[in-house]
Motif scaffolding. Structure first.
Motif, PDB file in Angstrom:
ATOM      1  N   GLY A 107       0.946  -1.317  -0.117  1.00 18.41           N
ATOM      2  CA  GLY A 107       0.180   0.184  -0.199  1.00 18.41           C
ATOM      3  C   GLY A 107       1.081   1.425   0.010  1.00 18.41           C
ATOM      4  O   GLY A 107       0.052   2.326  -0.051  1.00 18.41           O
TER       5      GLY A 107
ATOM      6  N   LEU B 259      -3.667   6.744  -1.745  1.00 17.79           N
ATOM      7  CA  LEU B 259      -4.374   5.653  -1.957  1.00 17.79           C
ATOM      8  C   LEU B 259      -4.634   4.120  -3.450  1.00 17.79           C
ATOM      9  O   LEU B 259      -4.189   4.764  -3.852  1.00 17.79           O
ATOM     10  CB  LEU B 259      -5.388   6.249  -2.609  1.00 17.79           C
ATOM     11  CG  LEU B 259      -5.517   7.688  -1.027  1.00 17.79           C
ATOM     12  CD1 LEU B 259      -7.328   8.282  -2.601  1.00 17.79           C
ATOM     13  CD2 LEU B 259      -6.830   7.140  -0.918  1.00 17.79           C
ATOM     14  N   SER B 260      -4.580   3.492  -2.804  1.00 19.73           N
ATOM     15  CA  SER B 260      -4.915   1.898  -3.431  1.00 19.73           C
ATOM     16  C   SER B 260      -6.064   1.347  -3.044  1.00 19.73           C
ATOM     17  O   SER B 260      -6.588   1.770  -2.367  1.00 19.73           O
ATOM     18  CB  SER B 260      -3.699   1.414  -3.733  1.00 19.73           C
ATOM     19  OG  SER B 260      -3.438   0.672  -2.252  1.00 19.73           O
ATOM     20  N   GLY B 261      -6.303   0.723  -3.690  1.00 21.25           N
ATOM     21  CA  GLY B 261      -7.331  -0.470  -3.704  1.00 21.25           C
ATOM     22  C   GLY B 261      -8.577   0.058  -4.588  1.00 21.25           C
ATOM     23  O   GLY B 261      -8.773  -0.090  -5.499  1.00 21.25           O
TER      24      GLY B 261
ATOM     25  N   ILE C 266      -7.010   0.488   5.291  1.00 18.70           N
ATOM     26  CA  ILE C 266      -6.507  -0.214   5.955  1.00 18.70           C
ATOM     27  C   ILE C 266      -5.445   1.444   6.127  1.00 18.70           C
ATOM     28  O   ILE C 266      -4.770   1.892   5.365  1.00 18.70           O
ATOM     29  CB  ILE C 266      -5.823  -0.619   5.488  1.00 18.70           C
ATOM     30  CG1 ILE C 266      -6.760  -2.334   5.515  1.00 18.70           C
ATOM     31  CG2 ILE C 266      -4.112  -1.774   6.321  1.00 18.70           C
ATOM     32  CD1 ILE C 266      -6.014  -3.679   4.830  1.00 18.70           C
TER      33      ILE C 266
ATOM     34  N   ILE D 135      -5.561   1.842   2.174  1.00 14.91           N
ATOM     35  CA  ILE D 135      -6.060   0.933   1.666  1.00 14.91           C
ATOM     36  C   ILE D 135      -7.580   0.954   1.722  1.00 14.91           C
ATOM     37  O   ILE D 135      -7.915   0.590   2.444  1.00 14.91           O
ATOM     38  CB  ILE D 135      -5.190  -0.476   1.157  1.00 14.91           C
ATOM     39  CG1 ILE D 135      -3.417  -0.395   1.312  1.00 14.91           C
ATOM     40  CG2 ILE D 135      -6.030  -1.663   0.598  1.00 14.91           C
ATOM     41  CD1 ILE D 135      -3.206  -2.048   1.954  1.00 14.91           C
TER      42      ILE D 135
ATOM     43  N   LEU E  67     -11.311  -0.189   0.727  1.00 15.68           N
ATOM     44  CA  LEU E  67     -11.960  -1.959   0.334  1.00 15.68           C
ATOM     45  C   LEU E  67     -13.582  -1.113   0.476  1.00 15.68           C
ATOM     46  O   LEU E  67     -13.833  -0.428   1.672  1.00 15.68           O
ATOM     47  CB  LEU E  67     -11.561  -2.730   1.523  1.00 15.68           C
ATOM     48  CG  LEU E  67     -10.440  -3.187   2.242  1.00 15.68           C
ATOM     49  CD1 LEU E  67      -9.626  -2.096   2.945  1.00 15.68           C
ATOM     50  CD2 LEU E  67     -10.084  -4.458   2.870  1.00 15.68           C
TER      51      LEU E  67
ATOM     52  N   SER F 255      -4.084  -4.568  -2.937  1.00 18.46           N
ATOM     53  CA  SER F 255      -4.041  -3.769  -3.442  1.00 18.46           C
ATOM     54  C   SER F 255      -4.262  -4.469  -4.957  1.00 18.46           C
ATOM     55  O   SER F 255      -5.605  -3.765  -5.783  1.00 18.46           O
ATOM     56  CB  SER F 255      -3.381  -2.118  -3.615  1.00 18.46           C
ATOM     57  OG  SER F 255      -2.867  -2.007  -2.309  1.00 18.46           O
TER      58      SER F 255
ATOM     59  N   LEU G 265      -7.230  -7.266  -4.905  1.00 20.73           N
ATOM     60  CA  LEU G 265      -9.031  -6.344  -4.532  1.00 20.73           C
ATOM     61  C   LEU G 265      -8.749  -5.815  -6.790  1.00 20.73           C
ATOM     62  O   LEU G 265      -9.889  -5.036  -6.630  1.00 20.73           O
ATOM     63  CB  LEU G 265      -8.837  -4.899  -3.733  1.00 20.73           C
ATOM     64  CG  LEU G 265      -8.316  -4.604  -2.260  1.00 20.73           C
ATOM     65  CD1 LEU G 265      -8.232  -3.805  -1.301  1.00 20.73           C
ATOM     66  CD2 LEU G 265      -9.893  -5.419  -2.226  1.00 20.73           C
ATOM     67  N   ASN G 266      -7.710  -5.732  -7.638  1.00 26.11           N
ATOM     68  CA  ASN G 266      -7.795  -5.168  -8.725  1.00 26.11           C
ATOM     69  C   ASN G 266      -8.234  -6.516 -10.028  1.00 26.11           C
ATOM     70  O   ASN G 266      -7.416  -5.756 -11.196  1.00 26.11           O
ATOM     71  CB  ASN G 266      -7.139  -4.033  -8.668  1.00 26.11           C
ATOM     72  CG  ASN G 266      -7.754  -2.676  -8.005  1.00 26.11           C
ATOM     73  OD1 ASN G 266      -8.707  -1.640  -8.795  1.00 26.11           O
ATOM     74  ND2 ASN G 266      -6.828  -2.540  -6.802  1.00 26.11           N
TER      75      ASN G 266
ATOM     76  N   CYS H 266       1.292   0.662  -6.167  1.00 23.32           N
ATOM     77  CA  CYS H 266      -0.287  -0.228  -5.989  1.00 23.32           C
ATOM     78  C   CYS H 266      -1.993   0.480  -6.983  1.00 23.32           C
ATOM     79  O   CYS H 266      -2.330  -0.046  -6.610  1.00 23.32           O
ATOM     80  CB  CYS H 266      -0.511  -0.393  -4.571  1.00 23.32           C
ATOM     81  SG  CYS H 266       1.438  -0.651  -3.456  1.00 23.32           S
TER      82      CYS H 266
END
Ligand SMILES: Cc1cc2nc3c(=O)[nH]c(=O)nc-3n(C[C@H](O)[C@H](O)[C@H](O)COP(=O)(O)O)c2cc1C
Ligand code: SF4
Ligand code: FES
Lengths: 410, 147
Positions: free
Chosen positions: A86, A238-240, A277, A314, A316, B87, B90-91, B119
């Motif tokens: 992340g 930011l990711s996810g 997260i 992260i 969700l 990450s 999730l993608n 990520c």
């Protein structure tokens, strides 16, 4: 919402080259730097309230002082291992403003009385390591580094080779000495780190990259951003399940949800937010219901039972299975435990395998108890904080999403 | 023929050996150079590094095996590494892995790896160590057929 201090030059074309860097203010802090005595530089850093940006958030100046108080050979080691899932902020500095990092290293070396710096960069970042090396070569040509510089600093890039644990500062130094990356036992009194027995400052890329602004503009200018206890800015990320993943610098203390909306464009595909997260995989998960007043600073996230960590969030969405998400992370920790301590080596393996039963929906009440008790033994009886962090990760999932685990029990 | 570094690498070694207070610190840099030169780390390369750094062979060997990026066997195929951490998962990294396995496993060695620090470009993989981000099955076909 975006505040660009460290990332000021990121979008300028060719910002990684010396000519462009010089035109955009790089190395301008050096004149000011050398009019100060080394101790005065440490004092400015102290007044600025700069905190380490590698995840722990300890005051930067304290570590500088510890190294400075020793005589003789000293080292500045920059931690560019960036392996916390992340987290992908330091690479932006390496790729887009390597000269900012070099400028900061010169200040840190001057302040603590060191002439030698190593940048330990994760092996996978070969592309960024090449960009950084060109920048270092340019700095030698311009006599900003090396024997003909106003203050002698030599910088050497040292490539890691794929081991998460080498981001831990003492494991990093072991690796830099030519050993396996095994963390060292921690001393009971405040001390600097030691590289081949000599006092050493180990510090994160972004921490060092924040220094030139403070030297040039003063401590108050830095304190104008952020909060009293978390001054300045961070390269939050930011990711996810997010519409616009990326790194966007912001002041400490901004609202997390607002940040996710404005910078990230909200949850991807119009889905509902389930959890975040907040600061890299090793910080405990927080459900959306707790985030209404969450602010992106050390104190706010701590009060919610998590941590700011690296600031790499992260996201969700409502469709994510928390059992699968935890399994994903435990597989990571199982893979990355260095194996020195029994509770960590055995514990990460055990919880990883136990999660398989939850995934298969064949778990028993006893398996849930195993998760809890193994998590307990991993907390506090190990050489480094890797195992306690894993414990925190497990506890976070069980605390906020236990029902999803109960649903997997036959 | 027993291992030796080529001229180019010898020049590099001359430069970096002055940068460290002890020879032992050269083990990682030398392992990297040996791997770059031969595509993997030969046993006699570790022997060479052991003599060069005046460290026991077993030490060099134990270091080389600790780090996942060092290869002690000659790679038979080009390598694709697919990130499997959260990450990327999730993608859609699992679909990416399946697509690669079903269409490209005879030509490439496909391995799963942990978070590569990319990520924001999830799902991602590497080809010969180079990052390819924001993958879709179509994109994989395009890239791999062009390569
Ligand atoms: C398991 C583990 C992994 C870590 N990984 C990193 C990393 O990749 N980068 C980093 O800067 N710090 C990492 N740290 C924190 C370092 O130990 C150290 O505190 C940090 O580099 C100090 O820099 P700072 O004071 O500037 O934050 C890690 C810590 C642990 C326990
Ligand atoms: S806690 Fe885990 S990672 Fe840290 S030293 Fe012990 S075994 Fe290694
Ligand atoms: S999770 Fe895949 S690059 Fe970070």
């Amino acid at each position: 919402m975006q505040t660009k201090i460290v990332s000021k030059n990121f979008e300028i074309p060719q910002s990684h080259t010396m000519d462009v860097a010089l035109k955009n203010g790089r190395y301008a802090s050096l004149d000011r730097l050398f009019t100060n005595k080394p101790q005065e530089v440490i004092d400015v850093i102290s007044k600025s309230g700069l905190r380490g940006k590698g995840g722990g958030g300890a005051g930067a100046a304290g570590k500088w002082q510890l190294a400075s108080d020793h005589d003789g050979i000293k080292y500045v080691v920059v931690n560019a291992d960036e392996s916390e899932p992340g987290t992908f902020k330091d690479r932006q500095i390496l790729a887009h403003d390597p000269h900012l990092l070099i400028e900061g290293i010169i200040a840190a070396c001057y302040a603590i009385g060191s002439n030698t710096s190593y940048i330990y960069i994760r092996g996978e970042y070969e592309e960024f390591s090449d960009i950084l090396q060109s920048a270092i070569d340019e700095a030698y040509e311009k006599n900003i580094l090396g024997i003909n510089a106003q203050y002698l600093v030599d910088i050497t890039i040292h490539r890691g080779a794929g081991a998460y644990i080498c981001g831990e500062k003492s494991a990093l130094l072991e690796s830099l000495e030519g050993n396996r990356g095994h963390p060292r036992l921690k001393p009971h009194t405040p001390q600097p780190e030691f590289y081949f027995g000599e006092p050493t400052l180990v510090t994160n890329v972004e921490t060092i990259a924040s220094v030139p602004f403070i030297i040039e503009n003063g401590a108050d200018a830095y304190r104008a951003y952020g909060t009293d206890l978390s001054p300045g800015t961070l390269l939050f990320a930011l990711s996810g399940n997010i519409t616009n993943p990326g790194v966007y610098e912001a002041e400490f203390g901004v609202s997390m949800l607002e940040y996710i909306e404005t910078m990230g464009g909200g949850v991807k595909n119009g889905k509902k937010l389930k959890a975040v997260i907040p600061g890299g995989a090793s910080t405990p998960i927080l459900p959306a219901s707790m985030l209404k007043d969450a602010r992106l600073d050390y104190e706010s996230l701590k009060s919610l039972g998590s941590a700011l960590g690296t600031g790499g969030m992260i996201v969700l969405d409502e469709d994510v299975s928390m059992v699968k998400a935890l399994k994903n992370l435990l597989r990571f920790y199982h893979h990355e435990s260095c194996g020195q301590c029994t509770p960590c080596r055995e514990g990460t393996s055990w919880v990883d395998k136990t999660l398989d039963k939850f995934i298969a929906k064949t778990a028993t009440q006893e398996d849930l108890e195993i998760l809890k008790s193994v998590s307990g033994t991993m907390n506090g009886k190990t050489i480094c904080v890797f195992a306690p962090a894993v414990s925190g990760v497990i506890n976070g999932f069980l605390k906020h999403f236990e029902n999803e685990f109960l649903e997997c029990i036959v | 023929m027993s291992f030796s570094f080529n001229n180019d690498n010898n020049r590099k070694i001359d430069l970096i050996r002055k940068r460290y207070p002890e020879k032992k610190a050269l083990i990682l840099p030398l392992l990297w150079l040996a791997q770059k030169q031969e595509s993997y780390i030969r046993e006699d390369a570790m022997q060479f590094i052991s003599e060069f750094t005046e460290m026991p062979y077993m030490h060099v060997y134990s270091v080389a095996t600790f780090y996942t990026m060092f290869r002690l066997k000659k790679p038979e195929k080009r390598v694709i590494e697919v990130c499997r951490t959260l990450s990327c998962a999730l993608n859609g990294s699992e679909e990416i892995k399946q697509h690669l396995d079903s269409k490209y496993s005879d030509k490439f060695e496909i391995v799963e790896v942990e978070c590569m620090g990319a990520c924001s470009g999830a799902p991602m993989c590497t080809l010969d160590g180079k990052y390819i981000e924001n993958l879709t099955p179509n994109m994989i076909d395009e890239v791999l057929n062009a390569n």
